[in-house]
Design a protein around this motif. Structure first.
Motif, PDB file in Angstrom:
ATOM      1  N   LEU A   1      68.536  87.205   6.630  1.00 51.82           N
ATOM      2  CA  LEU A   1      68.265  87.258   8.176  1.00 51.82           C
ATOM      3  C   LEU A   1      69.605  87.498   8.794  1.00 51.82           C
ATOM      4  N   ARG A   2      70.715  88.008   8.206  1.00 51.63           N
ATOM      5  CA  ARG A   2      71.909  88.626   8.830  1.00 51.63           C
ATOM      6  C   ARG A   2      72.647  87.422   9.690  1.00 51.63           C
ATOM      7  N   LEU A   3      72.637  86.494   9.052  1.00 50.12           N
ATOM      8  CA  LEU A   3      73.150  85.078   9.612  1.00 50.12           C
ATOM      9  C   LEU A   3      74.530  84.908   8.819  1.00 50.12           C
ATOM     10  N   ASP A   4      75.568  84.811   9.423  1.00 51.25           N
ATOM     11  CA  ASP A   4      76.940  84.438   8.813  1.00 51.25           C
ATOM     12  C   ASP A   4      76.872  82.732   8.751  1.00 51.25           C
ATOM     13  N   PRO A   5      77.070  82.160   7.754  1.00 50.33           N
ATOM     14  CA  PRO A   5      77.049  80.724   7.255  1.00 50.33           C
ATOM     15  C   PRO A   5      78.198  80.295   8.063  1.00 50.33           C
TER      16      PRO A   5
ATOM     17  N   MET B   1      77.601  72.205   1.028  1.00 51.46           N
ATOM     18  CA  MET B   1      77.445  72.130   2.568  1.00 51.46           C
ATOM     19  C   MET B   1      75.986  72.416   3.093  1.00 51.46           C
ATOM     20  N   ASN B   2      75.402  71.682   3.943  1.00 46.94           N
ATOM     21  CA  ASN B   2      74.282  71.812   4.707  1.00 46.94           C
ATOM     22  C   ASN B   2      74.421  72.021   6.241  1.00 46.94           C
ATOM     23  N   ILE B   3      73.312  72.770   6.416  1.00 40.90           N
ATOM     24  CA  ILE B   3      73.295  73.016   8.035  1.00 40.90           C
ATOM     25  C   ILE B   3      71.893  72.681   8.385  1.00 40.90           C
ATOM     26  N   ALA B   4      71.793  72.424   9.786  1.00 40.50           N
ATOM     27  CA  ALA B   4      70.312  72.110  10.214  1.00 40.50           C
ATOM     28  C   ALA B   4      69.477  73.178  10.519  1.00 40.50           C
ATOM     29  N   ARG B   5      68.248  72.847   9.912  1.00 39.54           N
ATOM     30  CA  ARG B   5      67.270  74.120  10.106  1.00 39.54           C
ATOM     31  C   ARG B   5      66.967  74.574  11.542  1.00 39.54           C
TER      32      ARG B   5
ATOM     33  N   LEU C   1      73.552  75.521   1.889  1.00 37.83           N
ATOM     34  CA  LEU C   1      74.093  76.927   2.075  1.00 37.83           C
ATOM     35  C   LEU C   1      74.210  77.811   0.786  1.00 37.83           C
ATOM     36  N   ALA C   2      74.657  76.979  -0.232  1.00 36.85           N
ATOM     37  CA  ALA C   2      74.838  77.606  -1.459  1.00 36.85           C
ATOM     38  C   ALA C   2      73.403  77.819  -2.124  1.00 36.85           C
ATOM     39  N   LYS C   3      72.455  76.992  -1.861  1.00 36.72           N
ATOM     40  CA  LYS C   3      71.044  77.421  -2.473  1.00 36.72           C
ATOM     41  C   LYS C   3      70.409  78.715  -1.530  1.00 36.72           C
ATOM     42  N   HIS C   4      70.564  78.693  -0.386  1.00 38.69           N
ATOM     43  CA  HIS C   4      70.010  79.800   0.518  1.00 38.69           C
ATOM     44  C   HIS C   4      70.865  80.975   0.967  1.00 38.69           C
ATOM     45  N   VAL C   5      71.845  81.119   0.629  1.00 40.90           N
ATOM     46  CA  VAL C   5      72.819  81.984   0.766  1.00 40.90           C
ATOM     47  C   VAL C   5      71.989  83.348   0.938  1.00 40.90           C
TER      48      VAL C   5
END
Length: 57
Positions: free
Chosen positions: A44-48, A1-5, A34-38
């Protein structure tokens, strides 16, 4: 799954973390896997789950 930068950068800016947001915009691809940058998201204390947008392919 991807998210926008941009989504990541905006969340960081909302927290007052301008320098980190600038780094994210320079270093990460436009669509962040998400999988690559978890690990980075955890640092960064961000919840995907809070970042996922509905336009992800």
């Amino acid at each position: 799954m991807n998210i926008a930068r941009d989504r990541i950068a905006n969340v960081l800016r909302d927290r007052g973390q301008q320098v980190r947001a600038d780094w994210v915009e320079r270093e990460l691809p436009v669509r962040v896997d998400l999988a690559k940058h978890v690990g980075l998201l955890a640092t960064l204390r961000l919840d995907p789950a809070d970042l996922v947008d509905t336009s992800s392919p």
